[in-house]
Design a protein around this motif. Structure first.
Motif, PDB file in Angstrom:
ATOM      1  N   PRO A   1       0.821  -1.221   0.000  1.00 50.61           N
ATOM      2  CA  PRO A   1       0.000   0.000   0.000  1.00 50.61           C
ATOM      3  C   PRO A   1       0.858   1.277   0.000  1.00 50.61           C
ATOM      4  O   PRO A   1       0.487   2.265  -0.643  1.00 50.61           O
ATOM      5  N   LEU A   2       1.977   1.272   0.696  1.00 54.81           N
ATOM      6  CA  LEU A   2       2.869   2.443   0.705  1.00 54.81           C
ATOM      7  C   LEU A   2       3.467   2.672  -0.676  1.00 54.81           C
ATOM      8  O   LEU A   2       3.570   3.811  -1.148  1.00 54.81           O
ATOM      9  N   PHE A   3       3.878   1.587  -1.318  1.00 53.73           N
ATOM     10  CA  PHE A   3       4.455   1.663  -2.658  1.00 53.73           C
ATOM     11  C   PHE A   3       3.407   2.180  -3.644  1.00 53.73           C
ATOM     12  O   PHE A   3       3.675   3.099  -4.425  1.00 53.73           O
ATOM     13  N   ARG A   4       2.218   1.618  -3.582  1.00 54.42           N
ATOM     14  CA  ARG A   4       1.141   2.033  -4.484  1.00 54.42           C
ATOM     15  C   ARG A   4       0.791   3.505  -4.275  1.00 54.42           C
ATOM     16  O   ARG A   4       0.593   4.251  -5.239  1.00 54.42           O
ATOM     17  N   GLN A   5       0.739   3.924  -3.031  1.00 54.29           N
ATOM     18  CA  GLN A   5       0.446   5.333  -2.726  1.00 54.29           C
ATOM     19  C   GLN A   5       1.520   6.249  -3.317  1.00 54.29           C
ATOM     20  O   GLN A   5       1.206   7.294  -3.889  1.00 54.29           O
ATOM     21  N   ALA A   6       2.776   5.870  -3.199  1.00 54.27           N
ATOM     22  CA  ALA A   6       3.865   6.676  -3.754  1.00 54.27           C
ATOM     23  C   ALA A   6       3.773   6.732  -5.281  1.00 54.27           C
ATOM     24  O   ALA A   6       4.002   7.783  -5.885  1.00 54.27           O
ATOM     25  N   LEU A   7       3.441   5.614  -5.911  1.00 53.34           N
ATOM     26  CA  LEU A   7       3.271   5.608  -7.371  1.00 53.34           C
ATOM     27  C   LEU A   7       2.127   6.516  -7.784  1.00 53.34           C
ATOM     28  O   LEU A   7       2.240   7.286  -8.743  1.00 53.34           O
ATOM     29  N   ASP A   8       1.005   6.425  -7.072  1.00 50.42           N
ATOM     30  CA  ASP A   8      -0.166   7.239  -7.393  1.00 50.42           C
ATOM     31  C   ASP A   8       0.117   8.728  -7.228  1.00 50.42           C
ATOM     32  O   ASP A   8      -0.461   9.552  -7.933  1.00 50.42           O
ATOM     33  N   ALA A   9       1.018   9.073  -6.314  1.00 49.23           N
ATOM     34  CA  ALA A   9       1.331  10.475  -6.040  1.00 49.23           C
ATOM     35  C   ALA A   9       2.414  11.035  -6.959  1.00 49.23           C
ATOM     36  O   ALA A   9       2.663  12.242  -6.942  1.00 49.23           O
ATOM     37  N   CYS A  10       3.034  10.200  -7.743  1.00 49.11           N
ATOM     38  CA  CYS A  10       4.163  10.646  -8.565  1.00 49.11           C
ATOM     39  C   CYS A  10       3.716  11.632  -9.634  1.00 49.11           C
ATOM     40  O   CYS A  10       2.852  11.328 -10.456  1.00 49.11           O
ATOM     41  N   THR A  11       4.329  12.804  -9.629  1.00 50.85           N
ATOM     42  CA  THR A  11       4.043  13.807 -10.647  1.00 50.85           C
ATOM     43  C   THR A  11       5.155  13.868 -11.695  1.00 50.85           C
ATOM     44  O   THR A  11       5.018  14.557 -12.697  1.00 50.85           O
ATOM     45  N   SER A  12       6.244  13.156 -11.463  1.00 48.53           N
ATOM     46  CA  SER A  12       7.364  13.151 -12.407  1.00 48.53           C
ATOM     47  C   SER A  12       7.487  11.806 -13.126  1.00 48.53           C
ATOM     48  O   SER A  12       8.541  11.473 -13.642  1.00 48.53           O
ATOM     49  N   CYS A  13       6.393  11.045 -13.154  1.00 48.89           N
ATOM     50  CA  CYS A  13       6.382   9.730 -13.790  1.00 48.89           C
ATOM     51  C   CYS A  13       5.559   9.778 -15.061  1.00 48.89           C
ATOM     52  O   CYS A  13       4.658  10.599 -15.194  1.00 48.89           O
ATOM     53  N   GLN A  14       5.858   8.868 -15.941  1.00 43.67           N
ATOM     54  CA  GLN A  14       4.944   8.603 -17.028  1.00 43.67           C
ATOM     55  C   GLN A  14       3.746   7.885 -16.408  1.00 43.67           C
ATOM     56  O   GLN A  14       3.605   7.854 -15.194  1.00 43.67           O
ATOM     57  N   ARG A  15       2.963   7.236 -17.188  1.00 47.28           N
ATOM     58  CA  ARG A  15       1.738   6.601 -16.689  1.00 47.28           C
ATOM     59  C   ARG A  15       2.062   5.302 -15.946  1.00 47.28           C
ATOM     60  O   ARG A  15       2.678   4.401 -16.507  1.00 47.28           O
TER      61      ARG A  15
END
Length: 188
Positions: A143-157
């Motif tokens: 869940p922590l990893f998923r939350q960090a991915l969802d919050a990423c503004t410097s990532c592609q999709r």
């Protein structure tokens, strides 16, 4: 091209250097060396291989990345469990203890090598597949990893597929995961 990254007697993440060299060879030399046309490059890995391809996705753009049950997500936590005797001793934590000391005294190097530290700056679209019946240690940090991915503004999709009741190998056992894998490749 398949790459087996060296891990024996090396600290977690040290094999990324060789995997990067292989990726760069494919990008710059494979067409000439193999006599083929390299149109698109995808990275895919399972478990520690998912860790490696996600790390590479912060270094070099490709057509896309697939990470199946990537980990370790929180290497500090995993090695703390071993230090406390709550988990079996692993070669990966043992090498780190020899190099940096125990995680309770020197947690920084363990955090720096955790996949939780590589959840921003993803250069290509990435499909993450996670079985929700994976080991407790993976599910504690997922869940922590998923939350960090969802919050990423410097990532592609970032596309996340969670398989209810799916094991660590969910990508290989779930028809839904196989369909998502093929769709991901077809759409890029």
């Amino acid at each position: 091209v398949s790459v087996a990254y060296p891990q024996q007697d090396r600290a977690m993440g040290d094999g990324v250097r060789e995997a990067e060299a292989a990726l760069l060879w494919v990008k710059h030399e494979a067409s000439r060396a193999l006599g083929v046309t390299v149109d698109r490059i995808f990275l895919a890995g399972h478990s520690q291989g998912g860790y490696v391809v996600t790390r590479l996705n912060t270094m070099h753009p490709t057509a896309g990345v697939i990470a199946s049950a990537p980990g370790p997500l929180d290497f500090e936590f995993r090695c703390l469990l071993e230090e406390r005797g709550s988990a079996p001793v692993s070669q990966e934590c043992g090498v780190m203890v020899q190099r940096y000391g125990v995680p309770s005294v020197n947690p920084g190097p363990y955090r720096d090598r955790s996949l939780l530290s590589f959840t921003s700056g993803l250069l290509a679209d990435e499909l993450f597949v996670q079985g929700l019946a994976d080991a407790a240690i993976q599910m504690r940090s997922w869940p922590l990893f998923r939350q960090a991915l969802d919050a990423c503004t410097s990532c592609q999709r970032n596309l996340v597929l969670e398989i209810p009741g799916g094991p660590h190998e969910a990508l290989f056992m779930s028809a839904e995961a196989r369909e998502a894998f093929n769709r991901f490749l077809d759409q890029r």
